[in-house]
Enzyme design. Structure first.
Site, PDB file in Angstrom:
ATOM      1  N   ARG A  90       0.758  -1.092  -0.052  1.00  0.00           N
ATOM      2  CA  ARG A  90      -0.008  -0.017   0.031  1.00  0.00           C
ATOM      3  C   ARG A  90       0.799   1.303   0.020  1.00  0.00           C
ATOM      4  O   ARG A  90       0.462   2.151   0.560  1.00  0.00           O
ATOM      5  CB  ARG A  90      -0.838   0.045   1.363  1.00  0.00           C
ATOM      6  CG  ARG A  90      -1.919  -1.170   1.285  1.00  0.00           C
ATOM      7  CD  ARG A  90      -2.897  -1.257   0.288  1.00  0.00           C
ATOM      8  NE  ARG A  90      -3.451  -2.266   0.464  1.00  0.00           N
ATOM      9  CZ  ARG A  90      -3.372  -3.524  -0.287  1.00  0.00           C
ATOM     10  NH1 ARG A  90      -2.234  -3.585  -1.050  1.00  0.00           N
ATOM     11  NH2 ARG A  90      -3.934  -4.641  -0.076  1.00  0.00           N
ATOM     12  N   SER A 112     -10.304  -0.806   4.483  1.00  0.00           N
ATOM     13  CA  SER A 112      -9.582  -0.853   5.655  1.00  0.00           C
ATOM     14  C   SER A 112      -8.866   0.246   5.897  1.00  0.00           C
ATOM     15  O   SER A 112      -8.244   1.106   5.099  1.00  0.00           O
ATOM     16  CB  SER A 112      -8.577  -1.994   5.431  1.00  0.00           C
ATOM     17  OG  SER A 112      -8.919  -3.218   5.146  1.00  0.00           O
ATOM     18  N   GLU A 147      -4.143   3.394   6.662  1.00  0.00           N
ATOM     19  CA  GLU A 147      -3.794   3.146   5.326  1.00  0.00           C
ATOM     20  C   GLU A 147      -4.773   4.521   4.461  1.00  0.00           C
ATOM     21  O   GLU A 147      -4.357   4.945   3.639  1.00  0.00           O
ATOM     22  CB  GLU A 147      -4.617   1.980   4.940  1.00  0.00           C
ATOM     23  CG  GLU A 147      -4.569   1.613   3.259  1.00  0.00           C
ATOM     24  CD  GLU A 147      -4.842   0.365   2.803  1.00  0.00           C
ATOM     25  OE1 GLU A 147      -4.888  -0.540   3.727  1.00  0.00           O
ATOM     26  OE2 GLU A 147      -5.858   0.291   2.002  1.00  0.00           O
TER      27      GLU A 147
END
Ligand SMILES: Cc1cc2nc3c(=O)[nH]c(=O)nc-3n(C[C@H](O)[C@H](O)[C@H](O)COP(=O)(O)OP(=O)(O)OC[C@H]3O[C@@H](n4cnc5c(N)ncnc54)[C@H](O)[C@@H]3O)c2cc1C
Length: 299
Positions: free
Chosen positions: A163, A217, A287
Site C-alpha cells: 500500500r 480497511s 492506510e
C-alpha cells in the site's frame, strides 16, 4: 473537449465515506489534453489535490483550500495495445479494468474487481487483494506535472511496497498518474491465491460491510499480523463515536449509515489506534489518507 470547473464544491459527494467540506474549486477533466491545459493555466503555487473515487480518503469538514482535480468521470479510457498489453487512463475504475482484462483474454487483475477505486488511486496506493497488487502488472506509467507535461516512467523508478508507492528520485516537483500500461500476459504469478473472481467477490460480500459508507480497511496490516484481528481482540467491534462505528462485520472498517461527521470518523480512528497500542503494544499505521481542514479557517 473541456471539463467542468466547480466553485465551493462539497467533497462529501466525491468520497465513499460521504463526508467532507467544500473545495475552493474542483475540476472534472474530460481528457488528458484537457487536464494538461487546465494544469498549465493554474498558478504555479496553487495548492493542488488529485483524487480518484475518494475510496481511501477522509476529507475533514473544513474542506480543502486550493484546487481539487477529480478523475471521477473523465480521463477513463482503456485500450488493448499490440502484444496483449493494456493501457488504462487514471480515471477508469479498477472494476472496469478488471472486466476489460477478462473480456480481452488478459490475465491477472481479477482481484481488482471489488475495489471501488480508480486506476490513478490504485496506482498511488498500490491497491491489492487476495495476494495480488496492481503494480505487479504495471510495465510503465504516464505522469503529469504542474506544467501539464506528460512523462513516461518505468516501474524501476518507483519504490513499491505494501500500500505504498514512492518515486526513488523525487526531485523535479509533484506529479500525478494519468495512465498506466499493464502486462496482459504476466498475471498468473500475480493472481496469487488463484481464487476466481466470483469467489473473491462473494468473499468480500460475506466479510465486508458493503451496504454502509466506508473507506475499506482503515489501517495497514502490521508485519505478520492483521489490523482487524488486533482491533477485534481489543474489544472494539461495534464501538462507536457519534454515528461512526467500528464495523461488527470487519473490525478494520469504520462505517456509518449516512449521518457521521468527518470529525467523528477521525476521532474513532485515533481512539482505535490508541486502544490497540494500549492493549497490544502495536501502533497501527493508517492506510486511509486524511486531507483538509478540521474547521474552515476563514470562518
Ligand atoms: C468497500 C471498500 C473496499 C476496499 N477494498 C480494498 C482492497 O481490497 N484493497 C485495496 O488496496 N484497497 C481497498 N479499498 C480502498 C480503496 O478503494 C483503494 O485504496 C483505491 O485504490 C483508492 O482509489 P481512489 O481512486 O478511490 O483513490 P482516492 O481515495 O481518491 O485517493 C487515494 C490517494 O491517492 C491519491 N491519488 C488519487 N488519484 C491519483 C492520481 N491520479 N495520481 C496520484 N495520486 C492520486 C490521492 O491524492 C490520495 O492520496 C477499499 C475501499 C472500500 C470503500
Amino acid at each position: 473537449m473541456v471539463g467542468r470547473l466547480l466553485r465551493n464544491e462539497l467533497l462529501s459527494a466525491y468520497t465513499t465515506w460521504g463526508v467532507g467540506g467544500v473545495a475552493d474549486q474542483l475540476y472534472l477533466p474530460v481528457t488528458i489534453n484537457d487536464l494538461a491545459r487546465f494544469m498549465r493555466a493554474l498558478h504555479p503555487r496553487e495548492p493542488l489535490l488529485w483524487i480518484g473515487r475518494g475510496s481511501n480518503l477522509l476529507v475533514r469538514s473544513g474542506g480543502v483550500r486550493g484546487t481539487v482535480v477529480a478523475l471521477t468521470t473523465g480521463v477513463g479510457g482503456i485500450e488493448q495495445l499490440t502484444g496483449g498489453a493494456v493501457r488504462a487512463e487514471a480515471g477508469a475504475s479498477l472494476s472496469l479494468l478488471a472486466s476489460f482484462f477478462r473480456r480481452t483474454g488478459a490475465v491477472g487483475l481479477d482481484f481488482l474487481a471489488g475495489i471501488p477505486g480508480s486506476v490513478g488511486g490504485g496506482l498511488a496506493m498500490n491497491a491489492g487483494a487476495f495476494g495480488g497488487e496492481i503494480w505487479d502488472l504495471v510495465t510503465e506509467v504516464e505522469v503529469m506535472n504542474r506544467r501539464g507535461d506528460i512523462i513516461h516512467r518505468s516501474v524501476d523508478e518507483y519504490q513499491i511496497g505494501y500500500r505504498s508507492v514512492r518515486r526513488r528520485q523525487a526531485e523535479g516537483g509533484d506529479e500525478w498518474f494519468v495512465a498506466a500500461t499493464f502486462n496482459g500476459r504476466g498475471g498468473e504469478a500475480a493472481a496469487g491465491s488463484g481464487a476466481g473472481r466470483l469467489q473473491q467477490l462473494q468473499q468480500r460480500n460475506s466479510s465486508q460491510p458493503m451496504a454502509l459508507h466506508s473507506c475499506g480497511s482503515v489501517f495497514r496490516n502490521p508485519d505478520g499480523d492483521f489490523a482487524g484481528r488486533l482491533i477485534e481482540e481489543s474489544g472494539l467491534k461495534g464501538y462507536c463515536i457519534g454515528a461512526a462505528c467500528v464495523s461488527g462485520k470487519h473490525a478494520n472498517f469504520i462505517t456509518h449509515g449516512g449521518d457521521a461527521t468527518a470529525a467523528e470518523i477521525e476521532a474513532l480512528i485515533d481512539h482505535v489506534a490508541n486502544a490497540v497500542e494500549e492493549s497490544h503494544g502495536v501502533r497501527l499505521q493508517r492506510e486511509v489518507r486524511i486531507v483538509g481542514e478540521a474547521v474552515r479557517e476563514d470562518g
